[in-house]
Enzyme design. Structure first.
Site, PDB file in Angstrom:
ATOM      1  N   LYS A 173     -14.883 103.596  61.623  1.00 38.50           N
ATOM      2  CA  LYS A 173     -15.032 102.680  60.490  1.00 38.50           C
ATOM      3  C   LYS A 173     -15.773 103.367  59.343  1.00 38.50           C
ATOM      4  O   LYS A 173     -16.956 103.677  59.455  1.00 38.50           O
ATOM      5  CB  LYS A 173     -15.832 101.440  60.894  1.00 38.50           C
ATOM      6  CG  LYS A 173     -15.857 100.417  59.769  1.00 38.50           C
ATOM      7  CD  LYS A 173     -16.941  99.389  59.925  1.00 38.50           C
ATOM      8  CE  LYS A 173     -18.085  99.554  58.951  1.00 38.50           C
ATOM      9  NZ  LYS A 173     -17.741  99.578  57.541  1.00 38.50           N
ATOM     10  N   GLY A 226     -26.107 106.232  58.915  1.00 37.12           N
ATOM     11  CA  GLY A 226     -26.342 105.196  57.906  1.00 37.12           C
ATOM     12  C   GLY A 226     -27.819 104.913  57.783  1.00 37.12           C
ATOM     13  O   GLY A 226     -28.654 105.758  58.123  1.00 37.12           O
ATOM     14  N   GLU A 248     -27.879 108.863  63.160  1.00 33.61           N
ATOM     15  CA  GLU A 248     -28.322 109.746  62.064  1.00 33.61           C
ATOM     16  C   GLU A 248     -28.724 108.832  60.923  1.00 33.61           C
ATOM     17  O   GLU A 248     -27.866 108.206  60.295  1.00 33.61           O
ATOM     18  CB  GLU A 248     -27.176 110.660  61.614  1.00 33.61           C
ATOM     19  CG  GLU A 248     -26.648 111.594  62.678  1.00 33.61           C
ATOM     20  CD  GLU A 248     -27.641 112.656  63.092  1.00 33.61           C
ATOM     21  OE1 GLU A 248     -28.566 112.959  62.298  1.00 33.61           O
ATOM     22  OE2 GLU A 248     -27.525 113.166  64.210  1.00 33.61           O
ATOM     23  N   CYS A 282     -28.776 112.106  52.358  1.00 31.25           N
ATOM     24  CA  CYS A 282     -29.891 111.857  53.290  1.00 31.25           C
ATOM     25  C   CYS A 282     -30.870 113.020  53.278  1.00 31.25           C
ATOM     26  O   CYS A 282     -32.039 112.857  53.594  1.00 31.25           O
ATOM     27  CB  CYS A 282     -29.349 111.601  54.689  1.00 31.25           C
ATOM     28  SG  CYS A 282     -28.250 112.905  55.252  1.00 31.25           S
ATOM     29  N   GLU A 387     -37.420 105.222  51.377  1.00 33.02           N
ATOM     30  CA  GLU A 387     -36.220 105.920  50.908  1.00 33.02           C
ATOM     31  C   GLU A 387     -35.610 105.161  49.726  1.00 33.02           C
ATOM     32  O   GLU A 387     -35.348 103.967  49.834  1.00 33.02           O
ATOM     33  CB  GLU A 387     -35.186 106.003  52.043  1.00 33.02           C
ATOM     34  CG  GLU A 387     -33.985 106.825  51.665  1.00 33.02           C
ATOM     35  CD  GLU A 387     -32.908 106.854  52.742  1.00 33.02           C
ATOM     36  OE1 GLU A 387     -32.563 105.777  53.267  1.00 33.02           O
ATOM     37  OE2 GLU A 387     -32.402 107.945  53.052  1.00 33.02           O
TER      38      GLU A 387
HETATM   39  P1  NDP Z   1     -25.658 101.344  56.055  1.00 33.59           P
HETATM   40  O1  NDP Z   1     -26.542 101.464  57.226  1.00 33.59           O
HETATM   41  O2  NDP Z   1     -25.734 100.116  55.233  1.00 33.59           O
HETATM   42  O3  NDP Z   1     -24.135 101.485  56.489  1.00 33.59           O
HETATM   43  C1  NDP Z   1     -23.629 102.556  57.239  1.00 33.59           C
HETATM   44  C2  NDP Z   1     -22.364 102.112  57.941  1.00 33.59           C
HETATM   45  O4  NDP Z   1     -22.690 101.113  58.898  1.00 33.59           O
HETATM   46  C3  NDP Z   1     -21.354 101.464  57.009  1.00 33.59           C
HETATM   47  O5  NDP Z   1     -20.052 101.798  57.448  1.00 33.59           O
HETATM   48  C4  NDP Z   1     -21.656  99.995  57.188  1.00 33.59           C
HETATM   49  O6  NDP Z   1     -20.567  99.188  56.842  1.00 33.59           O
HETATM   50  C5  NDP Z   1     -21.923  99.947  58.676  1.00 33.59           C
HETATM   51  N1  NDP Z   1     -22.693  98.783  59.120  1.00 33.59           N
HETATM   52  C6  NDP Z   1     -23.484  97.952  58.390  1.00 33.59           C
HETATM   53  N2  NDP Z   1     -24.013  96.981  59.179  1.00 33.59           N
HETATM   54  C7  NDP Z   1     -23.573  97.216  60.436  1.00 33.59           C
HETATM   55  C8  NDP Z   1     -23.777  96.593  61.705  1.00 33.59           C
HETATM   56  N3  NDP Z   1     -24.546  95.505  61.833  1.00 33.59           N
HETATM   57  N4  NDP Z   1     -23.179  97.105  62.789  1.00 33.59           N
HETATM   58  C9  NDP Z   1     -22.409  98.227  62.695  1.00 33.59           C
HETATM   59  N5  NDP Z   1     -22.154  98.851  61.515  1.00 33.59           N
HETATM   60  C10 NDP Z   1     -22.735  98.368  60.399  1.00 33.59           C
HETATM   61  O7  NDP Z   1     -25.917 102.652  55.198  1.00 33.59           O
HETATM   62  P2  NDP Z   1     -25.308 102.997  53.792  1.00 33.59           P
HETATM   63  O8  NDP Z   1     -23.813 102.944  53.851  1.00 33.59           O
HETATM   64  O9  NDP Z   1     -26.027 102.182  52.786  1.00 33.59           O
HETATM   65  O10 NDP Z   1     -25.692 104.552  53.670  1.00 33.59           O
HETATM   66  C11 NDP Z   1     -26.887 105.000  53.175  1.00 33.59           C
HETATM   67  C12 NDP Z   1     -27.838 105.363  54.305  1.00 33.59           C
HETATM   68  O11 NDP Z   1     -27.258 106.339  55.158  1.00 33.59           O
HETATM   69  C13 NDP Z   1     -29.117 105.978  53.788  1.00 33.59           C
HETATM   70  O12 NDP Z   1     -30.229 105.403  54.439  1.00 33.59           O
HETATM   71  C14 NDP Z   1     -28.988 107.440  54.179  1.00 33.59           C
HETATM   72  O13 NDP Z   1     -30.200 108.099  54.335  1.00 33.59           O
HETATM   73  C15 NDP Z   1     -28.227 107.348  55.440  1.00 33.59           C
HETATM   74  N6  NDP Z   1     -27.572 108.633  55.723  1.00 33.59           N
HETATM   75  C16 NDP Z   1     -28.020 109.406  56.769  1.00 33.59           C
HETATM   76  C17 NDP Z   1     -27.479 110.655  57.016  1.00 33.59           C
HETATM   77  C18 NDP Z   1     -27.954 111.512  58.162  1.00 33.59           C
HETATM   78  O14 NDP Z   1     -27.224 112.437  58.529  1.00 33.59           O
HETATM   79  N7  NDP Z   1     -29.109 111.285  58.749  1.00 33.59           N
HETATM   80  C19 NDP Z   1     -26.410 111.194  56.158  1.00 33.59           C
HETATM   81  C20 NDP Z   1     -26.016 110.304  55.117  1.00 33.59           C
HETATM   82  C21 NDP Z   1     -26.579 109.064  54.911  1.00 33.59           C
HETATM   83  P3  NDP Z   1     -20.469  98.572  55.339  1.00 33.59           P
HETATM   84  O15 NDP Z   1     -20.690  99.660  54.378  1.00 33.59           O
HETATM   85  O16 NDP Z   1     -19.107  98.073  55.336  1.00 33.59           O
HETATM   86  O17 NDP Z   1     -21.539  97.523  55.280  1.00 33.59           O
END
Ligand code: NDP
Length: 490
Positions: A173, A226, A248, A282, A387
């Site tokens: 997803k 995320g 991650e 990130c 962050e």
């Molecule tokens: P989110 O946590 O909001 O979303 C990440 C993914 O999870 C999206 O596909 C989102 O869907 C999905 N999601 C949201 N809620 C749920 C749930 N309850 N159950 C399962 N999946 C869910 O993060 P962002 O998209 O806002 O990304 C930014 C974040 O990602 C930042 O905090 C960043 O630091 C982190 N990140 C970490 C990295 C690493 O390697 N450590 C690399 C890149 C980013 P939808 O978007 O459709 O809500």
């Protein structure tokens, strides 16, 4: 308007609900395509397809799996321009960046794991003169792969490639706000003759599709990238089902500059680590710490360079910084800038949305923020601990090693750190003491796909990359064979 489709069982299919969401171009603020508003019924279809495909795919010889994944890598490269443009429009990032970073890396992810699987080995242990143990590593079944919006194809393929290479099938997803390159990847997988059901991509919102993946009893492996809050939710729903989970998560990474560092290298790299992808990486070095004797000089030059970065239409070749991903992210960044003022910070440049003249007529409704540099904040302020994920950095002076280690480790995060010094013993000392999964010395984002990648503390659990990923997506099974009793005792 392009209507994106799910990729399930090798077919491009409509969501069961027939419902769609608008997909916006962040540079204009306008909808330009429609993305399925999927739900658990779509996830169920994807799981059925993945389950059906698993027996054959998991038994397909590694060399054949490798060949299919290499075809996907070739096709990503052949479509580089189309994919880069799609990523640029979907995310607001400069086309230049999508072309040089996002899409080449997606191809590398497939190529790396397609070849890594040919060299993957498992262990054997001789137990004195009594027995031999060997370890089988088998694919675990169906993997659930969930990725964010900042590096859409790059991060999604960083999960898909090792999952499939090791013989798992997958339900993936992408973020619903950046679905376009995952959709184009579906077409590429069909063209590469990836067998139906091996990879399924379900679009939709996290609370619906993401949550349905993490709680599905037939999906035993979850790889998530995320935000930290979402990671905690996923851990909560996966734990009672004993899933294998890799998370991650976020970062608030220190960029530590000693007075002996070579400023002509520090400056351009620090500009990149602060503002590349509008600070939405990130690994961005959002907290800059400079040794006292070099502080004033560094701030002056850094602010002057940051003010010169061109914020503008992501499609234009001279744009350094494009749009933030969404209105919500724009509001969040602007709120943190207000908070910085309340916390006593001085805004040295930026701090405001980009003006309509600089971004041009086409982009006047987009979500642009000027590169923002803030000084005079306490290390323990919220702006310095939380962050922000935008083009905002703080700069703080430090006295000595002891102080800067405490500063660096003074957040809940522990993803990455950069350290600039010509003093090698000092670099080793600090690398040892700073609590983060990656330490870059005199560089930033210099990536080797073989190394373990991931975070400590609230930045995550588990590691991706190289053998770590191959091990994560496989289940070790130990086989112990006792020597016959009449075997020579040696
Ligand atoms: P989110 O946590 O909001 O979303 C990440 C993914 O999870 C999206 O596909 C989102 O869907 C999905 N999601 C949201 N809620 C749920 C749930 N309850 N159950 C399962 N999946 C869910 O993060 P962002 O998209 O806002 O990304 C930014 C974040 O990602 C930042 O905090 C960043 O630091 C982190 N990140 C970490 C990295 C690493 O390697 N450590 C690399 C890149 C980013 P939808 O978007 O459709 O809500």
């Amino acid at each position: 308007m392009t209507k994106i489709a799910h990729y399930i069982n090798g077919e491009m299919v409509e969501p069961v609900s027939h419902r769609y969401l608008d997909n916006l171009d962040p540079a204009t603020g306008e909808a330009y395509s429609l993305v399925p508003d999927g739900d658990e019924r779509d996830v169920e279809r994807a799981v059925e397809a993945a389950e059906k495909a698993f027996p054959a795919w998991s038994r397909t010889p590694a060399a054949q799996r490798s060949a299919v994944l290499l075809r996907i890598a070739d096709l990503i490269e052949a479509n580089l321009e189309r994919l880069a443009r799609a990523e640029c429009v979907d995310t607001g990032k400069p086309l230049r960046l999508a072309r040089s970073l996002d899409i080449p890396r997606a191809a590398s992810n497939f190529r790396f794991f397609a070849t890594a699987i040919l060299h993957f080995h498992s262990e054997s242990h001789a137990t004195d003169h009594r027995a031999i143990n060997y370890t089988l590593r088998r694919p675990r079944g169906i993997a659930g792969l969930i990725s964010p919006w900042n590096l859409p194809l790059y991060l999604l393929t960083w999960k898909i490639a090792p999952a499939l290479a090791t013989g798992n099938t997958a339900v993936a997803k992408p973020s619903e706000i950046t679905p376009m390159t995952a959709f184009l990847l579906s077409e590429i997988c069909r063209e590469a003759s990836l067998p139906p059901g091996v990879l399924n991509i379900v679009h939709g919102q996290g609370a619906n599709v993401g949550a349905a993946i993490t709680r599905h009893p037939k999906i035993g492996t979850i790889s998530f990238t995320g935000g930290t809050k979402t990671g905690a939710e996923i851990a909560r729903s996966a734990a009672p089902l004993f899933k294998k989970v890799a998370l991650e998560l976020g970062g608030k990474n220190p960029n530590i500059i000693f007075a002996d560092a070579r400023l002509e290298e520090v400056l351009p790299t620090s500009l990149r680590s602060s503002f590349d992808n509008q600070g939405q990486i990130c690994l961005s070095g959002s907290r800059i710490f400079v040794e006292e004797s070099a502080y004033e000089g560094f701030v002056e030059r850094f602010v002057s360079e940051a003010s010169r970065l061109k914020v503008g239409d992501p499609l234009e070749p001279d744009t350094d910084q494009g749009a933030l991903i969404s209105r919500a992210q724009f509001d969040k960044v602007m709120q943190y800038i207000s908070l910085a003022r309340e916390e006593g910070g001085t805004i040295r440049c930026g701090g405001v949305p980009a003006d309509a003249v600089s971004v041009g007529e086409r982009c006047k409704g987009g979500f642009f923020v000027q590169p923002t540099v803030i000084t005079d904040l306490k290390v323990e302020s919220r702006v310095n601990r939380e962050e922000i994920f935008g083009p905002v950095v703080t700069i703080t002076p430090f006295k000595d090693e002891e102080e800067v280690v405490a500063y660096a480790n003074g957040t809940d995060y522990g993803l990455a750190a950069s350290l600039w010094t010509e003093n090698l013993p000092r670099a080793h000392r600090l690398a040892e003491r700073i609590a983060s999964g990656t330490i870059w010395i005199n560089c930033w984002m210099l990536r080797d796909l073989r190394v373990p990648f991931g975070g400590m503390k609230s930045s995550g659990v588990g590691r991706e990359g190289g053998e770590e990923a191959l091990r994560f997506f496989t289940e070790p099974k130990n086989v112990c064979i006792q020597f016959p009793p009449d075997a020579p005792k040696g």
